[in-house]
Design an enzyme around this catalytic site. Structure first.
Site, short mmCIF file in Angstrom:
data_model
loop_
_atom_site.label_atom_id
_atom_site.label_comp_id
_atom_site.label_asym_id
_atom_site.label_seq_id
_atom_site.Cartn_x
_atom_site.Cartn_y
_atom_site.Cartn_z
N CYS A 148 0.89 -1.24 0.09
CA CYS A 148 0.05 -0.08 0.00
C CYS A 148 0.76 1.23 0.00
O CYS A 148 1.70 1.49 0.78
CB CYS A 148 -0.71 -0.03 1.30
SG CYS A 148 -2.14 -1.32 1.18
N CYS A 149 0.38 2.28 -0.74
CA CYS A 149 1.16 3.51 -1.02
C CYS A 149 0.65 4.60 -0.01
O CYS A 149 1.19 5.74 -0.07
CB CYS A 149 1.58 3.81 -2.44
SG CYS A 149 -0.15 4.29 -3.33
N GLN A 150 -0.53 4.42 0.09
CA GLN A 150 -1.19 5.72 0.76
C GLN A 150 -0.58 6.33 1.95
O GLN A 150 -0.58 7.60 2.27
CB GLN A 150 -2.70 5.26 1.26
CG GLN A 150 -3.41 4.91 0.10
CD GLN A 150 -3.65 3.58 -0.73
OE1 GLN A 150 -2.59 2.87 -0.03
NE2 GLN A 150 -4.62 3.09 -1.16
#
Length: 306
Positions: free
Chosen positions: A71-73
């Site tokens: 996940c990059c958020q």
């Protein structure tokens, strides 16, 4: 070569691997909708819908290449990185699943995709040391998808991890940029008048400025920012496709948002790649994906360098 795809999402990483001639044997994601559509497009792979913190890696087939898009958020500037945000902390922690999987399987090559800010993560250095302890050298590559076959400016970090004495720095020939006009279909979509009642002044001002610079046809951000106040020419790649509607097409006195098929093409998915009929879901899946065409180029370069 056999490939597994962690955090497979809509299947951009897997599709790039398939385009490079590899066999995707296993894919996982925690989102049921993503798993459903990935399985429709990659029916030959085993699929699992699970939080990968809890994965049993002994159930994953043997493979030569591991692909992973944690996940990059929690890293992205676009979403913010507020300290103490439990959602972002949990998002960032997904990167440790890559370490866990690598410890069990030790594939020759691992490719990790994320936003460039991933390397600014407080725990990036411990994560890197953990991968080094497993025998991997790491070569970071900052890739703009527009330079490698996608008609979209999308800057991402690709970490090439290899069981080699020296980091595997790839030589990837850049291709000519593909203009947005190649995937815009002016006969499709739901058009409305630019000057319809209720249209915001900011939108009208942007349309006016775009017309003065590009003529009757151009694209512009309808939601969010970017491309200044004039939009952008159809003769250059579009800006980043996001998980929500962002880009509008202007054609004379009418305008509309990009269709889900145009977003699919902007991401460089093949034209026969299946996506949901539900527009909002399709855009979410596509905006969260990896562009397949640059992945193909990366994996081809890995094979040439290995």
């Amino acid at each position: 070569m056999k490939v597994v795809d962690l955090f497979a999402g809509a299947g951009g990483f897997s599709t790039g691997a398939r385009l490079a001639g590899h066999q995707v044997v296993w894919a996982a994601n925690h989102w049921p909708d993503a798993v459903e559509w990935h399985s429709r497009n990659h029916p030959g792979a085993m699929h699992i819908c699970q939080d990968l913190h809890q994965a049993d890696w002994s159930l994953v087939p043997e493979h030569d290449i591991m692909l992973a898009s944690p996940c990059c958020q929690g890293h992205s500037k676009a979403r913010g990185k507020a300290k103490g945000n439990p959602q972002h902390d949990a998002s960032r922690s997904t990167a440790w699943a890559v370490v866990s999987a690598a410890e069990y399987h030790r594939p020759e090559i691992i490719v990790v995709e994320n936003v460039p800010e991933f390397v600014d993560w407080t725990l990036y250095r411990p994560w890197e040391l953990a991968m080094n302890a497993l025998g991997y050298t790491i070569a970071p590559h900052i890739i703009d998808a527009a330079d490698y076959g996608a008609p979209q400016h999308r800057v991402r970090l690709f970490l090439i991890l290899s069981q080699s004495q020296q980091p595997l720095h790839l030589q990837i020939p850049r291709s000519q940029h593909m203009p947005a006009r190649e995937f815009i279909d002016f006969e499709d979509g739901k058009w409305s008048l630019v000057n319809k009642p209720g249209r915001s002044k900011a939108t009208l001002d942007r349309v006016k400025a775009g017309r003065s610079k590009f003529g009757d046809r151009f694209i512009m951000p309808y939601y969010g920012s970017g491309s200044g106040k004039t939009g952008r020419s159809l003769d250059r790649p579009i800006g980043t496709i996001t998980t929500r509607d962002r880009w509008a097409v202007v054609d004379g006195d009418r305008m509309r948002m990009l269709t889900r098929f145009e977003c699919r093409d902007a991401m460089s998915f093949p034209s026969d790649y299946q996506i949901p009929d539900n527009h909002r879901l399709a855009i979410h899946l596509l905006g969260n994906a990896v562009c397949p065409e640059p992945v193909k180029q990366i994996l081809n370069a890995v094979e040439a360098a290995a």
